[in-house]
Design a protein around this motif. Structure first.
Motif, PDB file in Angstrom:
ATOM      1  N   LEU A   1       0.860  -1.180   0.000  1.00 31.18           N
ATOM      2  CA  LEU A   1       0.000   0.000   0.000  1.00 31.18           C
ATOM      3  C   LEU A   1       0.901   1.236   0.000  1.00 31.18           C
ATOM      4  CD1 LEU A   1      -2.552  -1.018   2.794  1.00 31.18           C
ATOM      5  CD2 LEU A   1      -2.759  -1.376   0.330  1.00 31.18           C
TER       6      LEU A   1
ATOM      7  N   ASN B   1       0.633   5.105   0.811  1.00 30.20           N
ATOM      8  CA  ASN B   1      -0.283   6.052   1.459  1.00 30.20           C
ATOM      9  C   ASN B   1      -1.668   5.438   1.621  1.00 30.20           C
ATOM     10  OD1 ASN B   1       1.758   7.938   1.638  1.00 30.20           O
ATOM     11  ND2 ASN B   1       1.135   9.021  -0.198  1.00 30.20           N
ATOM     12  N   SER B   2      -1.691   4.173   2.065  1.00 37.73           N
ATOM     13  CA  SER B   2      -2.910   3.405   2.323  1.00 37.73           C
ATOM     14  C   SER B   2      -3.718   3.068   1.072  1.00 37.73           C
ATOM     15  CB  SER B   2      -3.820   4.120   3.328  1.00 37.73           C
ATOM     16  OG  SER B   2      -3.131   4.342   4.542  1.00 37.73           O
TER      17      SER B   2
END
Length: 118
Positions: free
Chosen positions: A93, A95-96
């Motif tokens: 991921l 930044n998520s």
């Protein structure tokens, strides 16, 4: 975001390390404290012509590109870690945000674009 990540990998790992290797081979002075591996590598480098030194650096660069590509393929899931065990499913991921299994392809596209001058 994936594009920034793969470009950063290329810049940080390939470009900067290649420059470090060139500097190491060009400026290291062998003495009694020099690691035996580096002594051998430096002796090899110093024994070849400038033209062959360029070839050697190209080999080192391609090895780094292939290694990064393989690692991204493992993270993307296109290269399995173990054919017998499907329980390991890596995911990255940024930044998520899921990279959606596209990192290897995007990295190779970036490298090919860079090589062709795009």
């Amino acid at each position: 975001m994936n594009e920034i990540f793969v470009k950063s990998l290329s810049e940080l790992i390939v470009k900067e390390n290649l420059e470090s290797y060139k500097d190491l081979y060009e400026t290291t002075v062998v003495d009694s404290k020099t690691d035996p591996y580096y002594k051998e590598a430096l002796n090899l480098y110093n024994s070849i012509s400038e033209e062959k030194r360029v070839v050697l650096m190209n080999i080192i660069e391609q090895t780094m590109v292939d290694t990064i590509s393989s690692m991204l393929g493992i993270i993307d899931g296109s290269i399995p870690l173990d054919d017998d065990d499907d329980s390991i499913e890596p995911k990255l991921l940024l930044n998520s945000v899921d990279t959606e299994g596209e990192l290897q392809d995007q990295f190779l596209e970036f490298i090919e674009g860079k090589e062709s001058g795009i």
